[in-house]
Design an enzyme around this catalytic site. Structure first.
Site: not given
Ligand code: IDP
Ligand code: MG
Length: 139
Positions: A11, A51, A87, A93, A114, A117, A128
Protein backbone atom coordinates in the site's frame (compact mmCIF):
# COMPACT_ATOMS: atom_id res chain seq x y z
CA UNK A 1 -10.33 -25.20 1.42
CA UNK A 2 -6.82 -25.44 0.04
CA UNK A 3 -6.00 -22.86 -2.59
CA UNK A 4 -3.05 -21.90 -4.69
CA UNK A 5 -3.31 -18.17 -5.27
CA UNK A 6 -3.92 -14.97 -3.36
CA UNK A 7 -3.72 -11.28 -4.24
CA UNK A 8 -1.72 -8.60 -2.43
CA UNK A 9 -0.88 -4.92 -2.62
CA UNK A 10 2.00 -3.07 -1.02
CA UNK A 11 0.00 0.00 0.00
CA UNK A 12 0.99 3.68 -0.44
CA UNK A 13 2.42 4.11 3.09
CA UNK A 14 4.81 1.17 2.63
CA UNK A 15 5.87 2.30 -0.87
CA UNK A 16 6.49 5.81 0.51
CA UNK A 17 8.57 4.36 3.36
CA UNK A 18 10.75 2.42 0.89
CA UNK A 19 9.58 -0.94 2.23
CA UNK A 20 8.73 -2.65 -1.09
CA UNK A 21 11.93 -4.70 -0.98
CA UNK A 22 11.58 -5.63 2.69
CA UNK A 23 7.99 -6.76 2.19
CA UNK A 24 8.72 -8.77 -0.97
CA UNK A 25 11.61 -10.47 0.88
CA UNK A 26 9.21 -11.51 3.67
CA UNK A 27 6.76 -12.83 1.09
CA UNK A 28 9.45 -14.90 -0.65
CA UNK A 29 10.94 -16.15 2.64
CA UNK A 30 7.47 -17.40 3.63
CA UNK A 31 7.38 -19.59 0.52
CA UNK A 32 5.17 -17.56 -1.81
CA UNK A 33 6.04 -17.39 -5.50
CA UNK A 34 5.23 -14.17 -7.39
CA UNK A 35 3.04 -15.04 -10.37
CA UNK A 36 2.30 -11.48 -11.55
CA UNK A 37 3.36 -8.06 -10.31
CA UNK A 38 3.00 -4.37 -11.21
CA UNK A 39 3.88 -0.95 -9.81
CA UNK A 40 0.96 1.38 -10.46
CA UNK A 41 -1.28 4.03 -8.94
CA UNK A 42 -5.04 3.87 -8.42
CA UNK A 43 -7.33 6.79 -9.19
CA UNK A 44 -9.89 7.58 -6.49
CA UNK A 45 -12.51 6.00 -8.75
CA UNK A 46 -10.51 2.79 -9.11
CA UNK A 47 -9.77 2.61 -5.37
CA UNK A 48 -13.48 3.14 -4.67
CA UNK A 49 -14.35 0.27 -6.97
CA UNK A 50 -11.73 -2.07 -5.50
CA UNK A 51 -13.05 -1.43 -1.97
CA UNK A 52 -16.73 -1.21 -2.96
CA UNK A 53 -17.56 -3.93 -0.43
CA UNK A 54 -16.65 -1.41 2.31
CA UNK A 55 -18.71 1.46 0.86
CA UNK A 56 -21.09 1.54 3.85
CA UNK A 57 -18.30 1.56 6.43
CA UNK A 58 -17.46 4.87 8.18
CA UNK A 59 -13.83 4.72 7.04
CA UNK A 60 -14.61 4.23 3.32
CA UNK A 61 -13.86 7.84 2.27
CA UNK A 62 -10.58 7.85 4.18
CA UNK A 63 -9.67 4.44 2.72
CA UNK A 64 -10.31 5.53 -0.88
CA UNK A 65 -8.33 8.74 -0.38
CA UNK A 66 -5.41 6.87 1.17
CA UNK A 67 -5.31 4.07 -1.42
CA UNK A 68 -5.22 6.63 -4.25
CA UNK A 69 -2.68 8.90 -2.49
CA UNK A 70 0.41 7.32 -4.05
CA UNK A 71 1.78 4.35 -5.96
CA UNK A 72 1.23 0.75 -4.93
CA UNK A 73 2.62 -2.64 -5.92
CA UNK A 74 -0.02 -5.22 -6.87
CA UNK A 75 0.84 -8.91 -7.08
CA UNK A 76 -0.63 -12.38 -7.41
CA UNK A 77 1.06 -14.93 -5.17
CA UNK A 78 1.10 -18.71 -5.34
CA UNK A 79 1.56 -21.25 -2.56
CA UNK A 80 -0.35 -24.12 -0.98
CA UNK A 81 -3.11 -22.63 1.17
CA UNK A 82 -2.11 -19.18 -0.09
CA UNK A 83 -5.11 -17.14 1.12
CA UNK A 84 -5.03 -18.26 4.76
CA UNK A 85 -1.24 -18.45 5.00
CA UNK A 86 -0.88 -14.94 3.61
CA UNK A 87 -3.37 -13.52 6.12
CA UNK A 88 -1.24 -15.13 8.84
CA UNK A 89 1.92 -13.61 7.35
CA UNK A 90 0.49 -10.06 7.25
CA UNK A 91 -1.17 -10.11 10.72
CA UNK A 92 -4.22 -8.30 12.08
CA UNK A 93 -5.68 -5.22 10.35
CA UNK A 94 -4.50 -3.00 13.23
CA UNK A 95 -0.71 -3.27 13.60
CA UNK A 96 -1.10 -2.75 17.35
CA UNK A 97 -2.89 -6.12 17.39
CA UNK A 98 -0.74 -7.86 14.76
CA UNK A 99 1.41 -10.77 15.94
CA UNK A 100 5.14 -10.15 16.34
CA UNK A 101 7.12 -10.64 13.14
CA UNK A 102 4.12 -10.19 10.85
CA UNK A 103 4.41 -7.73 7.96
CA UNK A 104 1.93 -5.33 9.53
CA UNK A 105 3.63 -5.49 12.93
CA UNK A 106 6.93 -4.67 11.22
CA UNK A 107 5.91 -2.10 8.63
CA UNK A 108 2.37 -0.72 9.13
CA UNK A 109 1.87 2.83 10.39
CA UNK A 110 -1.71 2.50 11.67
CA UNK A 111 -4.96 0.58 11.26
CA UNK A 112 -5.73 2.67 8.18
CA UNK A 113 -2.21 2.83 6.74
CA UNK A 114 -1.39 -0.80 7.27
CA UNK A 115 1.28 -1.51 4.64
CA UNK A 116 -0.30 -4.45 2.80
CA UNK A 117 -3.52 -5.93 1.48
CA UNK A 118 -4.30 -9.64 1.49
CA UNK A 119 -7.37 -11.31 -0.01
CA UNK A 120 -9.80 -12.79 2.51
CA UNK A 121 -11.12 -15.70 0.39
CA UNK A 122 -10.39 -17.71 -2.74
CA UNK A 123 -13.27 -15.98 -4.48
CA UNK A 124 -11.99 -12.50 -3.65
CA UNK A 125 -8.41 -13.47 -4.59
CA UNK A 126 -9.70 -14.29 -8.07
CA UNK A 127 -11.80 -11.10 -8.33
CA UNK A 128 -8.99 -8.87 -7.04
CA UNK A 129 -6.33 -10.45 -9.28
CA UNK A 130 -8.62 -9.93 -12.26
CA UNK A 131 -9.10 -6.28 -11.26
CA UNK A 132 -5.38 -5.59 -11.81
CA UNK A 133 -4.15 -8.19 -14.29
CA UNK A 134 -5.30 -9.29 -17.72
CA UNK A 135 -5.11 -12.97 -18.61
CA UNK A 136 -1.81 -12.59 -20.49
CA UNK A 137 -0.28 -10.83 -17.48
CA UNK A 138 -0.92 -13.77 -15.14
CA UNK A 139 0.36 -16.99 -16.71
P1 IDP B 1 -8.08 -6.22 6.09
O1 IDP B 1 -7.25 -5.37 5.14
O2 IDP B 1 -7.27 -6.70 7.25
O3 IDP B 1 -8.81 -7.34 5.39
P2 IDP B 1 -10.62 -4.84 6.22
O4 IDP B 1 -11.54 -4.88 7.39
O5 IDP B 1 -11.01 -5.63 5.00
O6 IDP B 1 -9.17 -5.25 6.74
O7 IDP B 1 -10.46 -3.31 5.82
C1 IDP B 1 -9.87 -2.94 4.59
C2 IDP B 1 -8.88 -1.82 4.84
O8 IDP B 1 -9.59 -0.67 5.30
C3 IDP B 1 -7.86 -2.08 5.93
O9 IDP B 1 -6.75 -2.84 5.48
C4 IDP B 1 -7.45 -0.67 6.32
O10 IDP B 1 -6.55 -0.08 5.37
C5 IDP B 1 -8.78 0.05 6.24
N1 IDP B 1 -9.48 0.06 7.54
C6 IDP B 1 -10.08 -0.98 8.16
N2 IDP B 1 -10.61 -0.62 9.34
C7 IDP B 1 -10.35 0.71 9.46
C8 IDP B 1 -10.67 1.68 10.47
O11 IDP B 1 -11.29 1.39 11.49
N3 IDP B 1 -10.22 2.96 10.24
C9 IDP B 1 -9.55 3.31 9.09
N4 IDP B 1 -9.24 2.43 8.13
C10 IDP B 1 -9.64 1.14 8.31
MG1 MG C 1 -10.28 -7.26 3.93
Amino acid sequence: MATNRTFTMVKPDAVEANNIGNILAKINEAGFRIVAMKYTRLSAEQAGKFYEVHSERPFYGELVEYMSSGPIVAAILEKDNAVADFRTLIGATDPAEAAEGTIRALYAESKAKNAVHGSDSDENAEIEGNFFFSQVERP
